[in-house]
Design a protein around this motif. Structure first.
Motif, mmCIF file in Angstrom:
data_model
loop_
_atom_site.group_PDB
_atom_site.id
_atom_site.type_symbol
_atom_site.label_atom_id
_atom_site.label_comp_id
_atom_site.label_asym_id
_atom_site.label_seq_id
_atom_site.Cartn_x
_atom_site.Cartn_y
_atom_site.Cartn_z
ATOM 1 N N TYR A 61 41.545 40.065 40.552
ATOM 2 C CA TYR A 61 42.860 40.138 40.387
ATOM 3 C C TYR A 61 43.231 41.502 39.580
ATOM 4 O O TYR A 61 42.650 41.812 38.464
ATOM 5 N N VAL A 62 43.896 42.462 40.222
ATOM 6 C CA VAL A 62 44.207 43.641 39.597
ATOM 7 C C VAL A 62 45.824 43.431 39.079
ATOM 8 O O VAL A 62 46.725 43.181 40.048
ATOM 9 N N GLU A 63 45.897 44.034 37.847
ATOM 10 C CA GLU A 63 47.484 44.012 37.556
ATOM 11 C C GLU A 63 47.752 45.321 37.105
ATOM 12 O O GLU A 63 47.206 45.930 36.290
ATOM 13 N N LEU A 64 48.857 46.078 37.721
ATOM 14 C CA LEU A 64 49.376 47.200 37.204
ATOM 15 C C LEU A 64 50.622 46.961 36.530
ATOM 16 O O LEU A 64 51.496 46.824 37.187
ATOM 17 N N PHE A 65 50.851 46.909 35.290
ATOM 18 C CA PHE A 65 51.606 46.209 34.531
ATOM 19 C C PHE A 65 52.963 47.401 34.727
ATOM 20 O O PHE A 65 53.089 48.390 34.821
ATOM 21 N N GLY A 66 54.085 46.340 35.177
ATOM 22 C CA GLY A 66 55.519 47.080 35.353
ATOM 23 C C GLY A 66 55.631 47.329 36.849
ATOM 24 O O GLY A 66 56.390 47.844 37.200
ATOM 25 N N HIS A 67 54.577 47.300 37.612
ATOM 26 C CA HIS A 67 54.587 47.212 39.139
ATOM 27 C C HIS A 67 53.863 46.022 39.864
ATOM 28 O O HIS A 67 52.924 46.037 40.293
ATOM 29 N N PRO A 68 54.931 45.122 40.075
ATOM 30 C CA PRO A 68 54.435 43.756 40.703
ATOM 31 C C PRO A 68 54.034 44.111 41.903
ATOM 32 O O PRO A 68 53.292 43.103 42.507
ATOM 33 N N ASP A 69 54.564 44.976 42.896
ATOM 34 C CA ASP A 69 53.859 45.033 44.439
ATOM 35 C C ASP A 69 52.554 45.240 44.387
ATOM 36 O O ASP A 69 51.905 45.022 45.259
ATOM 37 N N TYR A 70 51.866 45.759 43.202
ATOM 38 C CA TYR A 70 50.556 46.274 43.221
ATOM 39 C C TYR A 70 49.543 45.144 42.354
ATOM 40 O O TYR A 70 48.508 45.332 42.347
ATOM 41 N N SER A 71 50.354 44.162 41.756
ATOM 42 C CA SER A 71 49.799 43.236 40.880
ATOM 43 C C SER A 71 49.469 41.918 41.691
ATOM 44 O O SER A 71 50.278 41.115 41.984
ATOM 45 N N LYS A 72 48.141 41.799 41.977
ATOM 46 C CA LYS A 72 47.893 40.609 43.001
ATOM 47 C C LYS A 72 46.430 40.626 43.079
ATOM 48 O O LYS A 72 45.746 41.294 42.682
ATOM 49 N N THR A 73 45.990 39.398 43.965
ATOM 50 C CA THR A 73 44.618 39.491 44.133
ATOM 51 C C THR A 73 44.165 40.345 45.381
ATOM 52 O O THR A 73 44.702 40.437 46.148
ATOM 53 N N TYR A 74 42.747 40.648 45.133
ATOM 54 C CA TYR A 74 42.363 41.782 46.117
ATOM 55 C C TYR A 74 40.877 41.460 46.524
ATOM 56 O O TYR A 74 40.148 40.972 45.439
ATOM 57 N N PRO A 75 40.701 41.136 47.749
ATOM 58 C CA PRO A 75 39.035 40.682 48.150
ATOM 59 C C PRO A 75 38.313 42.042 47.975
ATOM 60 O O PRO A 75 38.739 43.089 48.482
ATOM 61 N N VAL A 76 36.934 42.004 47.633
ATOM 62 C CA VAL A 76 36.027 43.038 47.811
ATOM 63 C C VAL A 76 35.506 42.731 49.267
ATOM 64 O O VAL A 76 34.979 41.778 49.572
ATOM 65 N N ARG A 77 35.463 43.832 50.037
ATOM 66 C CA ARG A 77 35.109 43.558 51.315
ATOM 67 C C ARG A 77 33.554 43.638 51.326
ATOM 68 O O ARG A 77 32.954 43.765 50.545
ATOM 69 N N THR A 78 33.094 43.348 52.621
ATOM 70 C CA THR A 78 31.534 42.951 52.554
ATOM 71 C C THR A 78 30.756 44.072 52.445
ATOM 72 O O THR A 78 29.535 44.357 52.071
ATOM 73 N N ASP A 79 31.371 45.570 52.558
ATOM 74 C CA ASP A 79 30.714 46.748 51.979
ATOM 75 C C ASP A 79 30.846 47.108 50.651
ATOM 76 O O ASP A 79 30.638 48.368 50.438
#
Length: 206
Positions: A61-79
């Motif tokens: 979960y990455v939160e960029l405070f003040g920027h909700p469009d980028y604050s979300k869960t992100y999967p780490v790819r298999t690479d």
């Protein structure tokens, strides 16, 4: 005959218009708490952001405070790569969440002023071990922190019954099979022979 007196005209009393009912102020919604501050990693244990090493398939979960469009869960790819839309790719595999926070802060700073970034592990999927056989709660468990065979068996609810072979717990590690005497360990014997689990280990209780 004398003229009849006219009755006085009815007196009209001006009435004030009814006052509108006072409007109730809307109750403000409670402040939203950042998810990473309240949610433990699945498995019931909190991830140490300074020591846990991120791996492929982990969910961050990455939160960029003040920027909700980028604050979300992100999967780490298999690479081992983490992709942030618009900003690009960054290698997350092998970093702790605090180290990744520093990398992402530098990435965002290229287009933003003083970005406030938080990184946490939402779901551990890169490191697991399995407990099977004569235990109460068999299954796969996330390997969030250093865990011994003794701790893993207890986390699995302990032995299913008194017939479990507590003297020969088998740990299958690839082509290797390790052995652990649970009963001796409980009695204080061979404490130096405790086995720390590794990613992919399977504990088998007969």
């Amino acid at each position: 005959p004398a003229p009849m007196a006219q009755a006085p005209a009815p007196r009209i009393v001006a009435q004030n218009p009814p006052r509108p009912a006072p409007q109730q102020r809307p109750v403000p919604a409670p402040p939203q708490t950042r998810p990473e501050l309240t949610q433990p990693a699945p498995g019931g244990a909190s991830v140490d952001l300074g020591t846990y090493v991120i791996g492929p398939n982990d969910i961050l979960y990455v939160e960029l405070f003040g920027h909700p469009d980028y604050s979300k869960t992100y999967p780490v790819r298999t690479d081992g790569i983490l992709t942030i839309p618009h900003f690009g790719d960054v290698k997350a595999d092998g970093l702790t969440p605090l180290q990744l926070k520093k990398v992402l802060t530098e990435m965002f700073a290229a287009e933003m002023r003083d970005p406030d970034v938080t990184v946490t592990v939402w779901d551990v999927r890169s490191k697991k071990y399995t407990v099977t056989g004569n235990v109460k709660k068999s299954g796969s468990y996330p390997l969030i922190h250093a865990t011994t065979v003794f701790e893993a068996i207890n986390d699995a609810g302990g032995f299913l019954d008194n017939f479990a072979n507590q003297k020969d717990i088998r740990i299958i590690r690839g082509t290797q099979t390790l052995h652990f005497n649970y009963r001796d360990y409980v009695r204080g014997k061979n404490r130096d022979k405790i086995i720390n689990l590794q990613n992919g280990d399977t504990i088998f209780v007969q």
